[in-house]
Motif scaffolding. Sequence first.
Motif, mmCIF file in Angstrom:
data_model
loop_
_atom_site.group_PDB
_atom_site.id
_atom_site.type_symbol
_atom_site.label_atom_id
_atom_site.label_comp_id
_atom_site.label_asym_id
_atom_site.label_seq_id
_atom_site.Cartn_x
_atom_site.Cartn_y
_atom_site.Cartn_z
ATOM 1 N N PRO A 138 67.449 -17.541 -59.361
ATOM 2 C CA PRO A 138 66.724 -17.764 -60.610
ATOM 3 C C PRO A 138 65.673 -18.859 -60.510
ATOM 4 O O PRO A 138 64.682 -18.837 -61.202
ATOM 5 N N ASP A 139 65.871 -19.836 -59.628
ATOM 6 C CA ASP A 139 64.904 -20.916 -59.488
ATOM 7 C C ASP A 139 63.596 -20.431 -58.874
ATOM 8 O O ASP A 139 62.556 -21.045 -59.066
ATOM 9 N N LEU A 140 63.622 -19.359 -58.088
ATOM 10 C CA LEU A 140 62.426 -18.874 -57.407
ATOM 11 C C LEU A 140 61.740 -17.732 -58.119
ATOM 12 O O LEU A 140 60.577 -17.463 -57.859
ATOM 13 N N THR A 141 62.412 -17.047 -59.032
ATOM 14 C CA THR A 141 61.826 -15.874 -59.653
ATOM 15 C C THR A 141 60.579 -16.214 -60.458
ATOM 16 O O THR A 141 59.655 -15.426 -60.531
ATOM 17 N N LYS A 142 60.518 -17.396 -61.042
ATOM 18 C CA LYS A 142 59.342 -17.742 -61.835
ATOM 19 C C LYS A 142 58.111 -18.020 -60.980
ATOM 20 O O LYS A 142 57.007 -18.059 -61.472
ATOM 21 N N PHE A 143 58.293 -18.204 -59.658
ATOM 22 C CA PHE A 143 57.173 -18.483 -58.771
ATOM 23 C C PHE A 143 56.619 -17.223 -58.117
ATOM 24 O O PHE A 143 55.637 -17.274 -57.404
ATOM 25 N N LYS A 144 57.266 -16.084 -58.286
ATOM 26 C CA LYS A 144 56.809 -14.854 -57.621
ATOM 27 C C LYS A 144 55.725 -14.168 -58.408
ATOM 28 O O LYS A 144 55.580 -14.280 -59.559
ATOM 29 N N ASP A 195 76.022 -1.974 -45.589
ATOM 30 C CA ASP A 195 75.602 -0.727 -46.226
ATOM 31 C C ASP A 195 75.768 -0.942 -47.727
ATOM 32 O O ASP A 195 76.147 -2.025 -48.168
ATOM 33 N N SER A 196 75.487 0.065 -48.505
ATOM 34 C CA SER A 196 75.529 -0.111 -49.960
ATOM 35 C C SER A 196 76.920 -0.443 -50.486
ATOM 36 O O SER A 196 77.061 -1.052 -51.544
ATOM 37 N N SER A 197 77.954 -0.105 -49.728
ATOM 38 C CA SER A 197 79.311 -0.349 -50.216
ATOM 39 C C SER A 197 79.819 -1.760 -49.927
ATOM 40 O O SER A 197 80.750 -2.220 -50.578
ATOM 41 N N ASN A 198 79.232 -2.460 -48.953
ATOM 42 C CA ASN A 198 79.756 -3.788 -48.623
ATOM 43 C C ASN A 198 78.710 -4.890 -48.687
ATOM 44 O O ASN A 198 78.934 -5.987 -48.190
ATOM 45 N N THR A 199 77.546 -4.620 -49.282
ATOM 46 C CA THR A 199 76.464 -5.600 -49.341
ATOM 47 C C THR A 199 76.120 -5.903 -50.789
ATOM 48 O O THR A 199 75.986 -5.010 -51.606
ATOM 49 N N GLU A 200 75.995 -7.201 -51.074
ATOM 50 C CA GLU A 200 75.613 -7.630 -52.415
ATOM 51 C C GLU A 200 74.447 -8.602 -52.305
ATOM 52 O O GLU A 200 74.478 -9.542 -51.508
ATOM 53 N N TRP A 201 73.412 -8.366 -53.107
ATOM 54 C CA TRP A 201 72.219 -9.215 -53.112
ATOM 55 C C TRP A 201 72.249 -10.119 -54.335
ATOM 56 O O TRP A 201 72.688 -9.715 -55.404
ATOM 57 N N PHE A 202 71.766 -11.352 -54.185
ATOM 58 C CA PHE A 202 71.731 -12.311 -55.284
ATOM 59 C C PHE A 202 70.302 -12.786 -55.485
ATOM 60 O O PHE A 202 69.660 -13.245 -54.542
ATOM 61 N N ALA A 203 69.821 -12.680 -56.715
ATOM 62 C CA ALA A 203 68.486 -13.200 -57.045
ATOM 63 C C ALA A 203 68.610 -14.708 -57.246
ATOM 64 O O ALA A 203 69.613 -15.190 -57.778
ATOM 65 N N ARG A 211 66.060 -18.049 -50.089
ATOM 66 C CA ARG A 211 65.577 -16.795 -50.678
ATOM 67 C C ARG A 211 66.369 -15.618 -50.139
ATOM 68 O O ARG A 211 66.962 -15.689 -49.069
ATOM 69 N N ASP A 212 66.308 -14.509 -50.875
ATOM 70 C CA ASP A 212 66.904 -13.248 -50.441
ATOM 71 C C ASP A 212 68.352 -13.410 -49.978
ATOM 72 O O ASP A 212 68.727 -12.992 -48.887
ATOM 73 N N VAL A 213 69.167 -14.021 -50.819
ATOM 74 C CA VAL A 213 70.569 -14.259 -50.469
ATOM 75 C C VAL A 213 71.323 -12.931 -50.499
ATOM 76 O O VAL A 213 71.266 -12.184 -51.465
ATOM 77 N N CYS A 214 72.014 -12.663 -49.409
ATOM 78 C CA CYS A 214 72.752 -11.408 -49.250
ATOM 79 C C CYS A 214 74.142 -11.730 -48.706
ATOM 80 O O CYS A 214 74.281 -12.546 -47.794
ATOM 81 N N VAL A 215 75.156 -11.109 -49.290
ATOM 82 C CA VAL A 215 76.531 -11.277 -48.800
ATOM 83 C C VAL A 215 77.010 -9.931 -48.278
ATOM 84 O O VAL A 215 76.933 -8.924 -48.975
ATOM 85 N N ILE A 216 77.488 -9.934 -47.035
ATOM 86 C CA ILE A 216 78.046 -8.728 -46.430
ATOM 87 C C ILE A 216 79.549 -8.931 -46.289
ATOM 88 O O ILE A 216 79.996 -9.885 -45.651
ATOM 89 N N ASP A 217 80.313 -8.058 -46.887
ATOM 90 C CA ASP A 217 81.777 -8.106 -46.820
ATOM 91 C C ASP A 217 82.214 -7.376 -45.549
ATOM 92 O O ASP A 217 82.038 -6.171 -45.429
ATOM 93 N N LEU A 218 82.796 -8.110 -44.612
ATOM 94 C CA LEU A 218 83.197 -7.546 -43.319
ATOM 95 C C LEU A 218 84.691 -7.278 -43.227
ATOM 96 O O LEU A 218 85.185 -6.897 -42.164
ATOM 97 N N ARG A 219 85.415 -7.451 -44.302
ATOM 98 C CA ARG A 219 86.872 -7.301 -44.244
ATOM 99 C C ARG A 219 87.319 -5.900 -43.869
ATOM 100 O O ARG A 219 88.400 -5.721 -43.349
#
Length: 173
Positions: free
Chosen positions: A167-173, A157-165, A65-73
């Motif tokens: 789809p398999d879990l959204t129907k259970f919320k 921060d908002s410039s280097n962070t991307e959140w991914f929903a 859940r709550d998958v987040c990618v932070i770009d540290l480059r």
Amino acid sequence: PHRPCRCRPFVLLARPVHGDSGRGGGDGVGGEGAERYGGLGETPAFFRVFQVQEVVDLVQRAHGRDVCVIDLRGKPDAIADHFVLVTGMTKQHLQRIARGVLYVLKQKCKEVAPGLTPRIDGEIGSEWVAVDAGSIIVHVMLEGTRAFYDIEGIHGDSSNTEWFANPDLTKFK
């Protein structure tokens, strides 16, 4: 047979991967990339094993859940190019997510960097486990642990962070 782990970041940053001269060929990053990976002249083979989207797909299939990618480059002292942060529901779920990533990583290492045996950092039953996937480090945590350490707040921060929903879990919320 069991082989000792040789995929620790500090080891790889200090010398080329087995069978890789560290000069020429490959993706030849040179400049900033070469300096980042210990001045080898190119990115070591192990660091090219995974793409970020592959890791996101793997952890989503494992119902992370709550998958987040932070770009540290853009950070000069970063130990990786990306952090992938995932929340697991139980301690056993953390291990299952990490083992899924580790399994695919081991299969890819056989092709890209033979002789390396990646592993999971974090003991069985812990609230935070990590998988070093080369230029990507996957952090799998329980919700309370993730909130306490707030890696997104420290490194993102908002410039280097991307959140991914997921789809398999959204129907259970």
